[in-house]
Scaffold this motif. Structure first.
Motif, PDB file in Angstrom:
ATOM      1  N   GLU A 144       0.932  -1.229  -0.079  1.00  0.00           N
ATOM      2  CA  GLU A 144      -0.131  -0.026  -0.117  1.00  0.00           C
ATOM      3  C   GLU A 144       0.942   1.262  -0.002  1.00  0.00           C
ATOM      4  N   TYR A 147       2.438   1.751  -3.592  1.00  0.00           N
ATOM      5  CA  TYR A 147       1.380   2.118  -4.451  1.00  0.00           C
ATOM      6  C   TYR A 147       0.976   3.516  -4.006  1.00  0.00           C
ATOM      7  N   ILE A 173      -5.439   1.672  -8.894  1.00  0.00           N
ATOM      8  CA  ILE A 173      -6.086   0.462  -8.391  1.00  0.00           C
ATOM      9  C   ILE A 173      -5.401  -0.251  -7.771  1.00  0.00           C
ATOM     10  N   MET A 174      -4.237  -0.606  -7.856  1.00  0.00           N
ATOM     11  CA  MET A 174      -3.415  -1.531  -6.981  1.00  0.00           C
ATOM     12  C   MET A 174      -3.559  -0.833  -5.574  1.00  0.00           C
ATOM     13  N   ASN A 176      -5.847   0.626  -4.150  1.00  0.00           N
ATOM     14  CA  ASN A 176      -6.955   0.339  -3.427  1.00  0.00           C
ATOM     15  C   ASN A 176      -6.897  -0.891  -3.129  1.00  0.00           C
ATOM     16  N   VAL A 177      -6.401  -1.836  -4.033  1.00  0.00           N
ATOM     17  CA  VAL A 177      -6.382  -3.345  -3.769  1.00  0.00           C
ATOM     18  C   VAL A 177      -5.662  -3.656  -2.505  1.00  0.00           C
ATOM     19  N   THR A 180      -7.604  -2.233   0.537  1.00  0.00           N
ATOM     20  CA  THR A 180      -8.756  -3.131   1.028  1.00  0.00           C
ATOM     21  C   THR A 180      -8.305  -4.504   1.601  1.00  0.00           C
ATOM     22  N   GLY A 181      -7.101  -4.920   1.005  1.00  0.00           N
ATOM     23  CA  GLY A 181      -6.586  -6.197   1.447  1.00  0.00           C
ATOM     24  C   GLY A 181      -6.231  -6.091   2.826  1.00  0.00           C
TER      25      GLY A 181
END
Lengths: 577, 273
Positions: A144, A147, A173-174, A176-177, A180-181
């Motif tokens: 995170e 990115y 997007i990464m 956010n991925v 979110t993880g």
């Protein structure tokens, strides 16, 4: 490219420093402390301290998860529509989220230290079960950070071609991925405490995956994911409102009016599915443990839901009020002014139904005053069937407000326009009638039929109606005549206070529901497994809870203002540009 | 700070202040865990003290027992317990007739907490939705239940329960065993439990379970897809060893070692949908 590597490196070093600091403090202080299951923090006590730290960490985490979601959505809209304003807006808020990231890390570190020193027994228990997830959390955090800073520092560099821009969106997007993880991992700890599984009755681990994938894990994940989008949107709205109210020129006012609209739009879009996600979560709590479910909706926590209903009502009414005021600055909007009073009527009636308690805990004197455990007249509205009906209608009518807003300056000529209009009205009427009919039916069927079949049908009808009406209008408006451009900036100041109201209210709701989720465990750290025997193991009265929550909200907004102020003062990307 | 800043600040405090003010107007209910008493302290309690402690355990305004039971006014999710001290006597007679054993009002009240489905008041769903009070999450101690019985008896009846009254040996054993289960880890092999369930004892022939999101199994016995949420280890072991009714075979106890019973129990405890 150098500044990108420098920026990302700076982020990694910053996070590494936090971990090193935690390690040094822990190893320096712990040998000085006598072994104990609990330690008391001076003045406010350990429980209040952890409560405040955890909630502040969660609020900032929601900010740094919600704002990048907002930024990526807005950036994509900007690329697809070719409007540069969206790109600038996304950039502005990404800068703020990198600053907020540091504050989130500070509160995360303080929380971790707090748990290590003040609740060592509990922390050891959780570590035995979840240790492997700590490593996963660390890896995701690293991703995170990379990115987050990559997304921000590469903004100017990846801006020349369409491919570059989409590559930049990919970074977002990464981000956010990974974000979110992280949230999913942290949610597994929090939800395990609430609805444990995967262990024996005394807490010996049998299956880590079962412990992670407990009954409330996915409902909380989804609920938080959507809530973060709404939160991000409303924070942007509040930022824009403050800037609008302080604007010196019409150009500035127009820009911040537009920004406020975008924030509010995304906030409301996030808010619409939230009650459904909340319903799913509550249902899973009942499935996990009926006693806990009853304590939540009909026991010691039931008055908390009255406060929640007030706040959510304020949120929906505030969101609608903003849209109605916003219609005044659209040529053609005056055509729908007459409809507002009907919308107000429906929303207020539904809000009233949602607020009606069923059989709240009352003393004999209070019951005698009211004429029984249920109110003889309005008691009938206190049950879930009525409340689900009310909330579905509130959502549908909020959508109607939005549709009136978006078609305010569009004139569809000829029969196509009439057909679209009447078809939309027909669908609204049919859907409302069906929702009410199903709601009435809900009184006469067993609760499992209502929960498993009727309520999902109501939700499905609302979603289907919104989808169909949107498609019908999008098709019909392709050849619509414009009645004029939106007069950005021509908004009364009270509209901006509506935006502020939304941002403050959603923060209050988040803190209130955070307390509920934790409080439901009552005197357990891990429900039914690990008892909380510390002096703070009690359920405080709501008046006291409100003071703590108000303190948290005040600290949070003071720090957010600081972040905004630093963001405005420090042109962090000047070197990059 | 300019005028706009002051107005925004005032607006902020108005919203937060209104929330705090409204929160002070709703009923202020708090809940504290029961203070642990030493056996000597408990034994020395008078009848009045025991009744007062029972009232505290019962809770007020939607807390603990009062979450479902009322003492006055309309009944809640559970029966209204106003006058239960008197009605317990007649219900004890009913229970005596039904079981052929001598059951006193005190026994009836204890039984209602420990085995809520043994006697369900007319108009309420059977089996009862009330959890067994001595197990988690209510987790009441023997002392808590004795004081609750004293409080219940005081509601329209005569308090016969004292701090030193001995409750039935089998109930006492059950309470001790439940507390022990909370303290002693149940050790077992979940994979072996699974094997026993599906292959060796073929429980799947009569009971449904959820495997990889699919519900499979027979329908002769209860659906066990979420049995881990509604039963504790002891209850499961007891049901496997001494199944109620005539349908489930009684040979499990003879065909499973103590360790295998633990394995199977652990597997069942993890069936949570």
């Amino acid at each position: 490219m150098e500044h990108i590597f420098k920026g990302v490196g700076k982020g990694i070093v910053k996070v590494a420093l936090f971990f090193v600091a935690i390690f040094i403090i822990y190893n320096a202080v712990s040998p000085l402390l006598a072994p104990a299951p609990y330690r008391e923090f001076p003045l406010i006590g350990s429980r209040i301290l952890i409560w405040i730290l955890a909630q502040l960490h969660l609020l900032f985490a929601a900010f740094v998860l919600g704002v990048p979601m907002f930024a990526v959505i807005v950036e994509i809209v900007g690329i697809v529509g070719g409007d540069k304003r969206y790109d600038r807006l996304a950039h502005e808020f990404t800068k703020l989220s990198t600053l907020a990231f540091t504050v989130t890390a500070v509160f995360g570190s303080l929380l971790l230290l707090g748990l290590l020193f003040l609740y060592p027994k509990f922390f050891s228990f959780m570590t035995v079960i979840f240790k492997p997830t700590y490593y996963l959390y660390f890896c995701l955090l690293l991703g995170e950070v990379v990115y987050c800073y990559l997304y921000y520092y590469s903004w100017e560099t990846l801006n020349s071609t369409k491919f570059d821009k989409w590559l930049h969106v990919f970074c977002g997007i990464m981000l956010n991925v990974f974000g979110t993880g992280i949230m999913f991992v942290a949610d597994s700890w929090a939800t395990f405490m609430m609805s444990p599984r995967g262990t024996t009755a005394s807490g010996e681990l049998l299956s880590l995956w079962a412990a992670v994938h407990n009954l409330t894990w996915m409902p909380i994940n989804i609920h938080r994911l959507i809530a973060n989008v709404a939160f991000g949107g409303f924070i942007v709205g509040a930022y824009a409102a403050v800037k609008f109210l302080n604007a010196k020129t019409d150009t500035e006012r127009a820009h911040y009016d537009w920004m406020g609209y975008v924030g509010n739009f995304i906030g409301i879009c996030g808010m619409i599915p939230l009650p459904f996600a909340g319903y799913w979560l509550a249902k899973e709590i009942y499935v996990f443990n009926q006693t806990m479910g009853i304590a939540m909706m009909g026991g010691i926590f039931s008055w908390l839901f009255i406060l929640q209903a007030i706040l959510i009502g304020v949120l929906f009414l505030g969101g609608n009020y903003y849209l109605w005021l916003a219609m005044q600055r659209i040529p053609g909007g005056e055509r729908y002014q007459n409809a507002i009073k009907y919308l107000v009527f429906v929303l207020v009636v539904c809000f009233g139904i949602w607020l009606t308690p069923h059989n709240p805990p009352m003393s004999a004197i209070e019951q005698a005053r009211m004429g029984g455990a249920f109110h003889p007249l309005v008691g009938v509205f206190g049950v879930m069937s009525a409340k689900m009906t009310a909330v579905n209608i509130i959502i549908l009518f909020t959508f109607i407000s939005f549709m009136l807003y978006r078609s305010a300056n569009k004139q569809i000529e000829g029969s196509r326009g009439r057909q679209a209009k009447w078809l939309s009205y027909f669908l609204y009427t049919l859907s409302t009638a069906a929702i009410i009919y199903i709601g009435v039916k809900g009184y006469y069927v067993p609760s499992e039929v209502r929960v498993e079949i009727l309520s999902p049908v109501q939700v499905g009808m609302v979603i289907a109606t919104m989808f169909l009406v949107l498609i019908i209008n999008l098709v019909a408006e392709r050849k619509a005549r414009s009645l004029g451009e939106i007069r950005w900036g021509h908004m009364p100041p009270r509209s901006q206070y509506a935006l502020l109201l939304l941002a403050i209210t959603i923060t209050l709701i988040m803190t209130l529901m955070g307390y509920l989720r934790s409080g439901l465990r009552q005197d357990y750290h891990v429900y039914g497994i690990l008892r909380d025997t510390s002096p703070g193991a009690f359920t405080p009265p709501l008046g006291f809870v409100a003071w703590v929550l108000a303190t948290i909200v005040i600290i949070f907004w003071s720090l957010i203002v600081l972040v905004f102020w630093l963001g405005a003062r420090k042109p962090r990307d000047s070197a990059a540009a | 700070m300019n005028n706009v800043g002051v107005r925004i600040l005032a607006f902020f405090f108005l919203i937060v202040g209104s929330f705090v003010a409204i929160s002070q107007r709703v009923p202020q209910v708090s809940s504290y865990p029961q203070k642990a008493l030493s056996p000597e302290e408990f034994s020395a309690m008078s009848a009045e003290q025991l009744t007062a402690k029972g009232k505290q355990v019962f809770g007020t305004s939607g807390n603990r027992c009062s979450q479902c039971h009322t003492i006055s006014g309309a009944p809640g999710r559970g029966p209204n317990l106003g006058g239960i001290g008197a009605s317990a006597i007649s219900r004890a007679l009913e229970r005596s007739a039904a079981t052929g054993k001598k059951i006193t009002a005190q026994d009836y009240l204890l039984e209602s907490m420990m085995k809520p489905s043994a006697y369900v008041v007319k108009g309420y769903a059977s089996p009862s939705i009330m959890p067994e009070a001595y197990k988690s999450p209510m987790d009441l101690s023997e002392e808590d239940m004795k004081s609750l019985v004293a409080y219940m008896e005081s509601l329209g009846g005569k308090v016969t329960m004292t701090a030193v009254t001995m409750i039935a040996a089998d109930w006492r054993a059950e309470i001790v065993s439940a507390k022990k289960a909370n303290m002693t880890p149940l050790r077992g092999d979940i994979a072996n439990g699974k094997k026993i369930f599906y292959e060796r004892m073929r429980c799947i022939a009569c009971h449904m379970t959820t495997v990889d999101g699919k519900t499979i199994g027979g329908m002769l016995g209860p659906d066990l897809s979420r049995v881990g949420e509604i039963r504790g280890a002891d209850s499961l072991k007891a049901l496997i060893s001494n199944p109620p009714g005539d349908i489930m075979p009684k040979h499990f106890k003879e065909n499973l070692t103590v360790q295998e019973l633990d394995d199977l129990t652990i597997f069942l405890l993890n069936l949570r949908g």
